[in-house]
Scaffold this motif. Structure first.
Motif, PDB file in Angstrom:
ATOM      1  N   VAL A  81      18.227  25.779   0.080  1.00 31.66           N
ATOM      2  CA  VAL A  81      17.997  26.513   1.323  1.00 31.66           C
ATOM      3  C   VAL A  81      17.520  25.583   2.435  1.00 31.66           C
ATOM      4  N   ARG A 110      25.893  26.454  -0.199  1.00 35.29           N
ATOM      5  CA  ARG A 110      24.859  26.943   0.712  1.00 35.29           C
ATOM      6  C   ARG A 110      25.086  28.429   0.997  1.00 35.29           C
ATOM      7  N   MET A 112      22.029  30.443   1.356  1.00 39.41           N
ATOM      8  CA  MET A 112      20.636  30.843   1.543  1.00 39.41           C
ATOM      9  C   MET A 112      20.037  31.332   0.217  1.00 39.41           C
ATOM     10  N   SER A 113      19.227  32.374   0.239  1.00 42.15           N
ATOM     11  CA  SER A 113      18.526  32.796  -0.977  1.00 42.15           C
ATOM     12  C   SER A 113      19.457  33.356  -2.045  1.00 42.15           C
ATOM     13  N   GLY A 293      13.558  29.981  -2.838  1.00 39.04           N
ATOM     14  CA  GLY A 293      14.809  29.793  -2.118  1.00 39.04           C
ATOM     15  C   GLY A 293      15.971  30.353  -2.912  1.00 39.04           C
ATOM     16  N   ALA A 294      16.877  29.475  -3.353  1.00 37.28           N
ATOM     17  CA  ALA A 294      18.064  29.907  -4.093  1.00 37.28           C
ATOM     18  C   ALA A 294      17.824  30.045  -5.587  1.00 37.28           C
ATOM     19  N   GLY A 322      20.803  37.221   0.277  1.00 34.23           N
ATOM     20  CA  GLY A 322      20.579  36.066   1.132  1.00 34.23           C
ATOM     21  C   GLY A 322      20.971  36.342   2.565  1.00 34.23           C
TER      22      GLY A 322
END
Length: 335
Positions: A81, A110, A112-113, A293-294, A322
């Motif tokens: 993230v 990529r 995000m979460s 995050g992820a 996300g």
């Protein structure tokens, strides 16, 4: 995803040392109202290791758990993230070198979460399409000042530092995916952009990540209730379809592996809407490390496996969301 042929062969995590929330409040780092609203007792805080270093450590743990030679890995997918420690540089290649996955295709995901879940889905599809056997999915982040204030950059969610890793196989594993569903609604994209102009370099517009003014700018133009409804429907849609694809009901789920939101967000987003008992979630680890995050879903699964909490025949539902917005849900059966 060919759900009946994709297995989870190994899982691991490398989480930073825990900092008690009470200490952060006393030091003036964490506002008392944030601490109370999240219900966290501690958060994982790295003093020196970057997110990608933690991801590499988690990958080594997952490889050990899976008992596979890293040279057999066909695909390495790394998700994150926040800043990985260097500019114009490949964190996935670093993990590839550190783990010895010399023959893997190494890529970065990529989302995000929702990135960890998205990377799992894409890696499974890659194995199915290319006929490979093994994929390594990693996540890793360190949410540090001056660019990110883990306590207030995303008001209501406290961010923790850690790496996670999961190994997928087309031939064997301790669990098998019975469904995997993703969905997206790009009409919500500007919620994390607001009306800020596009910058020419990191932090050329704002000196640190601050999501509150961006959300306020977005909601000034969008209808609040319809936005909330879109977010609710997105999560509901993927969970309902994932359960249906797996041929189970929500009452059949033994464990819910959910995002590491604080207790207030967790209850409003998942527990109340879906009638989930918090005792059947991974809240016990989430409340000690914060939002990774992820990596929340893989960390939660690693916690269940390390604690010998998984039993043969258990049904595990993993869910993610996300910015963007995207949602995911998957059902795995413990073998």
């Amino acid at each position: 995803m060919a759900n009946d042929s994709i297995y989870i062969r190994g899982v691991g995590s490398a989480l930073a040392a825990r900092l008690p929330i009470s200490g952060a409040v006393a030091a003036g780092q964490c506002p008392p109202e944030i601490a109370e609203g999240t219900g966290l007792e501690s958060v994982a805080v790295s003093d020196y290791e970057s997110g990608v270093e933690l991801a590499a450590a988690a990958a080594r743990a997952a490889l050990t758990d899976a008992a596979v030679d890293p040279a057999r890995i066909d695909l390495l997918a790394h998700s994150n993230v926040y800043y990985q420690g260097h500019d114009l540089w490949s964190p996935s290649a670093y993990i590839q070198r550190e783990t010895g996955a010399v023959d893997a295709v190494a890529v970065e995901v990529r989302q995000m979460s929702n990135g960890g879940m998205a990377a799992i889905d894409l890696a499974a599809a890659y194995l199915s399409a290319r006929g490979g056997d093994l994929a390594l999915v990693t996540t890793g982040d360190r949410f540090a000042l001056p660019g990110f204030n883990r306590w207030i950059s995303d008001s209501g969610t406290i961010y923790g530092d850690g790496g996670t890793a999961l190994i997928l196989s087309r031939t064997a594993g301790f669990a098998a995916f019975r469904s995997f569903v993703q969905s997206a609604d790009a009409s919500l994209e500007a919620m994390h952009r607001g009306d800020d102009p596009f910058g020419v370099a990191p932090f050329s517009i704002r000196e640190r990540v601050d999501l509150d003014p961006l959300k306020k700018a977005f909601l000034a133009e969008a209808h609040v209730l319809s936005t909330v409804e879109k977010v609710r429907r997105g999560q509901e849609r993927v969970i309902a379809r994932s359960l249906d694809d797996a041929g189970v009901k929500i009452s059949d789920i033994d464990w819910f592996v959910l995002p590491h939101f604080g207790s207030r967000r967790l209850r409003s987003t998942f527990l109340r809407p879906f009638g989930i008992d918090i005792e059947r979630t991974t809240w016990n680890v989430a409340r000690t490390v914060g939002h990774l995050g992820a990596g929340d879903q893989i960390a939660g699964l690693a916690h269940l496996r390390a604690g010998n909490l998984l039993r043969t025949g258990d049904a595990v539902l993993l869910a993610g969301v996300g910015a963007g917005f995207s949602w995911s849900a998957a059902v795995a059966e413990i073998l």
